[in-house]
Design an enzyme around this catalytic site. Structure first.
Site, short mmCIF file in Angstrom:
data_model
loop_
_atom_site.label_atom_id
_atom_site.label_comp_id
_atom_site.label_asym_id
_atom_site.label_seq_id
_atom_site.Cartn_x
_atom_site.Cartn_y
_atom_site.Cartn_z
N GLU A 163 0.87 -1.16 0.00
CA GLU A 163 0.00 0.00 0.00
C GLU A 163 0.91 1.23 0.00
O GLU A 163 1.80 1.32 0.85
CB GLU A 163 -0.89 0.01 1.25
CG GLU A 163 -1.81 1.21 1.23
CD GLU A 163 -2.70 1.35 2.48
OE1 GLU A 163 -2.66 0.47 3.35
OE2 GLU A 163 -3.41 2.37 2.54
N ARG A 207 5.41 -12.78 9.74
CA ARG A 207 6.05 -11.52 9.40
C ARG A 207 7.38 -11.40 10.13
O ARG A 207 7.61 -12.06 11.14
CB ARG A 207 5.13 -10.34 9.67
CG ARG A 207 4.84 -10.06 11.13
CD ARG A 207 3.70 -9.07 11.28
NE ARG A 207 4.05 -7.72 10.88
CZ ARG A 207 3.42 -7.04 9.92
NH1 ARG A 207 2.43 -7.57 9.26
NH2 ARG A 207 3.78 -5.82 9.62
N LYS A 223 4.47 0.82 8.63
CA LYS A 223 4.54 2.15 8.00
C LYS A 223 3.80 3.18 8.83
O LYS A 223 4.26 4.31 8.97
CB LYS A 223 3.94 2.07 6.60
CG LYS A 223 4.75 1.26 5.61
CD LYS A 223 4.20 1.47 4.21
CE LYS A 223 3.79 0.18 3.55
NZ LYS A 223 2.36 -0.09 3.62
P1 ATP Z 1 2.77 -1.93 7.34
O1 ATP Z 1 2.10 -2.16 8.65
O2 ATP Z 1 4.22 -1.74 7.43
O3 ATP Z 1 2.07 -0.88 6.55
P2 ATP Z 1 1.43 -3.73 5.74
O4 ATP Z 1 1.35 -5.21 5.75
O5 ATP Z 1 0.21 -2.97 6.03
O6 ATP Z 1 2.61 -3.31 6.64
P3 ATP Z 1 1.67 -3.48 2.96
O7 ATP Z 1 2.15 -2.34 2.17
O8 ATP Z 1 0.25 -3.86 2.86
O9 ATP Z 1 2.05 -3.17 4.42
O10 ATP Z 1 2.60 -4.73 2.73
C1 ATP Z 1 2.93 -5.28 1.48
C2 ATP Z 1 3.32 -6.71 1.68
O11 ATP Z 1 4.42 -6.80 2.57
C3 ATP Z 1 2.18 -7.51 2.29
O12 ATP Z 1 2.06 -8.72 1.58
C4 ATP Z 1 2.62 -7.73 3.70
O13 ATP Z 1 2.12 -8.94 4.21
C5 ATP Z 1 4.14 -7.74 3.59
N1 ATP Z 1 4.77 -7.33 4.85
C6 ATP Z 1 4.53 -6.21 5.53
N2 ATP Z 1 5.23 -6.19 6.68
C7 ATP Z 1 5.94 -7.34 6.72
C8 ATP Z 1 6.84 -7.93 7.66
N3 ATP Z 1 7.18 -7.31 8.78
N4 ATP Z 1 7.37 -9.13 7.37
C9 ATP Z 1 7.05 -9.75 6.22
N5 ATP Z 1 6.20 -9.26 5.31
C10 ATP Z 1 5.64 -8.07 5.54
MG MG Z 2 -1.24 -1.96 5.37
#
Ligand code: ATP
Ligand code: MG
Length: 560
Positions: A34, A259, A269
């Site tokens: 995102e 994760r 983020k």
């Molecule tokens: P954040 O909380 O940092 O915004 P998110 O999962 O909401 O994390 P996205 O931009 O949706 O962020 O993530 C893109 C991809 O990266 C998703 O498939 C998510 O599962 C993966 N991802 C995010 N954080 C991690 C992590 N700490 N370890 C492994 N994969 C991750």
């Molecule tokens: Mg997210």
């Protein structure tokens, strides 16, 4: 990629799917960020997995921006994300997709659900929807709007799109089961009204689809085979499958993995944005941040990060990885590629009284003992040098091998010197200059009489050295798990995480060093040139110190 193919439960599933020809022999993954912030090291794990798997099995990996929340997202984040993925060394070819490109299709799918009696427009407020949802132990209650006719729903949904209603006044919900043990299945919201300008679709839309609806259908539209996501989406899988089944469209499979969590940092983020907006760091690419742009600026290499991701592997149980393991991989990589140079962070003047006035010699120095092919360079030596303040003690403890009154040390690549006099500031008593004599017979750092010294110091020639600023970093947080302290994580930001030294002196071979170049400053650690450097003033970030606490811990464990 590296020679041996990693093995884990995801790759096992893929191998099995290939064996049974489940997707006609195809492997097609996606990385779906995102664009609401910069990527962090946790994303690197997901990137390495998705792109890595595609590469290993001769498949494809798409980059897809999951851009359904215009109030949080921006084109700046899109560009930063692309830059970081490329920097890590992965390539999505021409497959750069946006969920927002599918808005029209997604709208049609929603209409299809309404026509099938599987979705309805609900006028409950957000608060009421939450209240009606029930809890883990109690079933929910049905919305009074649940049994609207298909015609009424179609009409209201069209008018939602047309902008007739204010934000929050109505939503479109899937009609599933208010008593489902899985709370996510209790008539989830699939569209909301949001009069906001989207960074790609502008003001075309004032209704936006929710994650669960968007994600599975985007996967389906793109022909994804294995939709790899993190464990917190385990309960969403039922919903993922439900939408695809109800609509009767191509059905990828969602597989969850753990994760990445790292000690002494935070990894979301949304939370990282709080550090940026609150001025706790200098920006998304602050070298203390766990963002890929921060790690890059700090001097971490893509190779080190990829090796780290290979080492931690992919599993189904959540865990926290020691940040020392990441640092270990950084050292391993930089040890091979970073040239050794001399820099003095806290300079102390050292005058060699018996060195011929005005003489300058060039001493030969190896660039990397790990790799002779990196050659040697000449370093100017003269009668006035800088050494590190910490390498001198007037009243040293027992076993002090560095400089002290009357004590002899080796100057790396150069000569033996012996301290003969200590000059102090009359007012403060602070040591401001040392006088020494050198042994002209000890050139190269050895004497013919076999006399040994135990200390070897780094130095620079005062007349030739370049001024520099050096930024030293410590952990961003004072505790290993700042989010689990029970109070605001911001209380645990390390107030001493940045130390700026502005009076440093580095050897002249560093003139014109380009931002991003890596060096080992002898005895001090690995450093990287910061983009803040400009003509005449070099700025360095300490990437990591030399002491490998991870290797040490491993050794201690093996010894047990
Ligand atoms: P954040 O909380 O940092 O915004 P998110 O999962 O909401 O994390 P996205 O931009 O949706 O962020 O993530 C893109 C991809 O990266 C998703 O498939 C998510 O599962 C993966 N991802 C995010 N954080 C991690 C992590 N700490 N370890 C492994 N994969 C991750
Ligand atoms: Mg997210």
């Amino acid at each position: 990629m590296t020679g041996s193919t990693p093995s884990d439960f995801i790759r096992d599933i893929i191998r099995e799917d290939l064996r049974t020809n489940k997707y006609g022999g195809r492997v097609h993954t996606r990385f779906p960020p995102e664009p609401n912030g910069y990527l962090h090291i946790g994303h690197a794990k997901s990137i390495c997995l998705n792109f890595g798997v595609a590469e290993e099995f001769g498949g494809l990996c798409n980059l897809r921006f999951d851009d359904t929340n215009p109030t949080k997202e921006s084109a700046e984040y899109v560009e930063a994300i692309k830059r970081d993925i490329k920097w890590l060394g992965f390539d999505w070819g021409d497959r750069e997709y946006y969920a927002s490109d599918y808005f029209e299709k997604l709208y049609d799918y929603a209409v299809q659900l309404i026509k099938a009696g599987k979705a309805y427009v609900c006028d409950l407020s957000q608060e009421e929807i939450r209240e009606y949802r029930g809890t883990l132990t109690e079933p929910g209650r049905e919305s009074p709007y649940r049994n609207r006719s298909v015609e009424e729903n179609l009409d209201l949904f069209a008018r939602m799109r047309a902008g007739e209603f204010p934000d929050g006044s109505r939503v479109l919900r899937a009609k599933i089961d208010m008593a489902s043990p899985n709370v996510l299945m209790r008539d989830p919201v699939i569209y909301r009204i949001l009069h906001a300008t989207h960074h790609r679709t502008g003001d075309k839309w004032c209704i936006y689809p929710m994650y669960d609806f968007t994600h599975c259908l985007s996967d389906s539209i793109e022909g994804i085979t294995h939709s790899l996501c993190t464990l917190e989406f385990e309960n969403n899988r039922e919903l993922y499958d439900w939408f695809l089944d109800q609509l009767g469209v191509y059905h990828p499979q969602q597989i969850e993995f753990a994760r990445l969590n790292l000690t002494y940092t935070v990894m979301s983020k949304r939370i990282l944005k709080q550090l940026v907006d609150g001025g706790y760091v200098r920006g998304w690419d602050d070298p203390r941040m766990p963002t890929l742009s921060g790690l890059r600026r700090r001097g971490y290499t893509p190779e080190a990060i990829r090796n780290f991701c290979d080492t931690i592997g992919v599993a189904r149980t959540n865990s926290v990885v020691d940040i020392e393991l990441l640092e270990h991989h950084v050292r391993e990589d930089l040890n091979k590629r970073a040239p050794r140079v001399m820099a003095v962070l806290r300079p102390l003047r050292l005058v060699i009284d018996n060195y011929p006035e005005g003489q300058v010699e060039e001493v030969e120095a190896e660039n990397n003992p790990e790799d002779p092919s990196m050659g040697t360079r000449k370093v100017p030596f003269s009668g006035v040098l800088y050494i590190e303040q910490g390498d001198f003690q007037e009243n040293p403890p027992k076993g002090w091998f560095r400089l002290a009154p009357g004590q002899e040390v080796r100057l790396k690549h150069a000569y033996y010197v012996k301290c003969t006099q200590v000059i102090k500031d009359e007012q403060t008593g602070e040591v401001i200059e040392l006088h020494c004599t050198y042994d002209p017979e000890s050139r190269g750092g050895w004497t013919s009489d076999g006399r040994k010294v135990k200390g070897t110091l780094h130095w620079v020639s005062a007349a030739h050295a370049l001024p520099a600023e050096v930024r030293l970093y410590d952990r961003l947080f004072t505790v290993p798990n700042p989010l689990e302290q029970g109070d605001n994580f911001l209380n645990y930001v390390n107030p001493n995480s940045l130390e700026v030294l502005t009076a440093c002196q580095v050897e002249p071979s560093l003139a014109g060093a380009k931002p991003g170049s890596h060096y080992q400053f002898l005895r001090l650690g690995y450093f990287c040139v910061d983009p803040d450097s400009c003509d005449g003033k070099l700025v360095f970030n300490r990437t990591v110190s030399l002491r490998d606490t991870w290797a040490k811990m491993q050794k201690a464990q093996q010894a047990e």
